[in-house]
Design a protein around this motif. Structure first.
Motif, short mmCIF file in Angstrom:
data_model
loop_
_atom_site.label_atom_id
_atom_site.label_comp_id
_atom_site.label_asym_id
_atom_site.label_seq_id
_atom_site.Cartn_x
_atom_site.Cartn_y
_atom_site.Cartn_z
N TYR A 1 1.00 0.45 -10.12
CA TYR A 1 1.60 1.54 -9.35
C TYR A 1 0.61 2.70 -9.19
CZ TYR A 1 5.04 5.19 -8.33
OH TYR A 1 5.73 6.24 -7.76
N HIS A 2 0.31 3.08 -7.96
CA HIS A 2 -0.62 4.20 -7.65
C HIS A 2 -1.92 4.09 -8.46
CE1 HIS A 2 2.48 5.95 -5.32
NE2 HIS A 2 3.04 6.70 -6.21
N GLN A 3 -2.41 2.87 -8.65
CA GLN A 3 -3.49 2.67 -9.64
C GLN A 3 -4.72 3.52 -9.37
OE1 GLN A 3 -4.24 -1.37 -10.70
NE2 GLN A 3 -6.14 -0.89 -11.79
N ILE A 4 -5.19 3.51 -8.14
CA ILE A 4 -6.45 4.22 -7.87
C ILE A 4 -6.26 5.73 -8.04
CG2 ILE A 4 -8.09 4.79 -6.01
CD1 ILE A 4 -8.14 1.87 -5.31
N LYS A 5 -5.15 6.23 -7.54
CA LYS A 5 -4.90 7.68 -7.66
C LYS A 5 -4.81 8.08 -9.13
CE LYS A 5 -2.50 7.67 -3.34
NZ LYS A 5 -1.24 7.16 -2.80
N ARG A 6 -4.15 7.24 -9.93
CA ARG A 6 -4.01 7.57 -11.35
C ARG A 6 -5.35 7.47 -12.08
NH1 ARG A 6 0.55 3.54 -12.98
NH2 ARG A 6 0.78 4.63 -14.95
N LEU B 1 0.87 -1.18 0.00
CA LEU B 1 0.00 0.00 0.00
C LEU B 1 0.91 1.22 0.00
CD1 LEU B 1 -2.66 -1.03 2.71
CD2 LEU B 1 -3.00 -0.93 0.22
N ASP B 2 0.44 2.31 -0.60
CA ASP B 2 1.23 3.54 -0.61
C ASP B 2 1.40 4.07 0.81
OD1 ASP B 2 1.29 3.41 -3.35
OD2 ASP B 2 -0.30 4.90 -3.64
N LEU B 3 2.38 4.95 0.96
CA LEU B 3 2.69 5.56 2.26
C LEU B 3 1.44 6.19 2.90
CD1 LEU B 3 5.09 6.32 4.16
CD2 LEU B 3 5.26 8.46 2.89
N ASN B 4 0.65 6.88 2.06
CA ASN B 4 -0.51 7.58 2.62
C ASN B 4 -1.82 6.78 2.48
OD1 ASN B 4 -0.55 7.88 -0.09
ND2 ASN B 4 -0.64 10.12 -0.12
N THR B 5 -1.71 5.47 2.25
CA THR B 5 -2.89 4.60 2.24
C THR B 5 -2.92 3.82 3.56
OG1 THR B 5 -2.71 4.31 -0.16
CG2 THR B 5 -4.03 2.69 1.01
N SER B 6 -4.11 3.64 4.10
CA SER B 6 -4.26 2.86 5.34
C SER B 6 -5.03 1.57 5.04
CB SER B 6 -5.02 3.68 6.39
OG SER B 6 -6.30 4.01 5.89
N1 URA Z 1 -3.99 2.42 -5.46
C1 URA Z 1 -3.23 3.47 -5.04
O1 URA Z 1 -3.16 4.50 -5.72
N2 URA Z 1 -2.56 3.33 -3.89
C2 URA Z 1 -2.61 2.24 -3.09
O2 URA Z 1 -1.99 2.21 -2.03
C3 URA Z 1 -3.41 1.17 -3.52
C4 URA Z 1 -4.09 1.27 -4.72
#
Ligand code: URA
Length: 234
Positions: free
Chosen positions: A187-192, A105-110
């Motif tokens: 990589y950063h899929q949801i944010k992108r 998970l990314d640094l700022n994801t919980s």
């Molecule tokens: N997508 C994101 O951008 N960040 C995550 O940590 C997981 C999925």
């Protein structure tokens, strides 16, 4: 993380320094136990969790571990890092250095982070072929609308990797919150993906991986062993 499989005669020879010819004799005499059973077959394949005993001495006794952690924001999904606290630092268990992360998970994801020392289990969970759904609660800066649903379901082309994302499900909870289910982890899929709508993600939290849900009894930063049922259903 690959699982460590080896042929029994090679394993014994490497562990004891006894040459393979002699190991064959030892096996023929029934002096080796694998998981409590006499092992005579030189071709027998063992893995890192096979309990191997030779002449009453334990040569290997690793136990598989499966852990869920409630990852806090600001802790890095890595085993070592010189800037931030790592998820391994949060664990209080003797075998923590043997564990690897199953889907960062990314640094700022919980939220839900799984760790294990069982390479076969993690490979299965993460393989795109198994299409294990990971559910995230996403909080957005700007309001969302129905048009997001089709865009997530159709997939998005990512030029950098030259891939189109697999169909993802987006459920609108309210104007600023969505539940997104991914079957992969780019990589950063949801944010992108929300970036395509110029809509910044301001909160990202993983609720589940396959049938394993983040235990509501866990406080942020706490962890526990998975139950047998959770290991099976993953
Ligand atoms: N997508 C994101 O951008 N960040 C995550 O940590 C997981 C999925």
């Amino acid at each position: 993380m690959e699982s460590k499989r080896a042929r029994l005669d090679r394993f014994i020879s490497a562990k004891t320094g006894i040459n393979k010819k002699h190991v064959r004799l030892i096996l023929a005499k029934g002096q080796v136990l694998v998981d409590g059973e006499v092992a005579r077959d030189i071709d027998q394949i063992i893995d890192e969790f096979s309990h191997v005993c030779f002449d009453g001495k334990v040569l290997q006794a690793n136990a598989p571990s499966y852990v869920m952690l409630y990852k806090p924001v600001g802790v890095v999904s890595a085993t070592v890092d010189d800037k931030h606290k790592t998820v391994i630092d949060l664990l209080e268990r003797d075998d923590k250095q043997s564990l690897h992360i199953v889907g960062r998970l990314d640094l700022n994801t919980s939220g839900l982070l799984l760790l294990t020392n069982d390479g076969r289990w993690s490979k299965k969970l993460m393989s795109p072929d198994h299409k294990v759904g990971k559910v995230y609660r996403v909080t957005l800066k700007n309001p969302i609308d129905e048009s997001y649903i089709a865009a997530f379901a159709n997939g998005m082309y990512f030029e950098f990797e030259d891939i189109t994302t697999l169909p993802a499900t987006l459920e609108i909870v309210d104007d600023y919150t969505a539940l997104v289910t991914l079957v992969e982890g780019r990589y950063h899929q949801i944010k992108r993906m929300f970036g395509r709508f110029r809509n910044p993600v301001i909160g990202l939290h993983r609720l589940s991986v396959g049938a394993i849900e983040l235990d509501p009894q866990l406080a942020v930063g706490q962890s526990r062993d998975l139950l047998g049922t959770e290991i099976q259903i993953a």
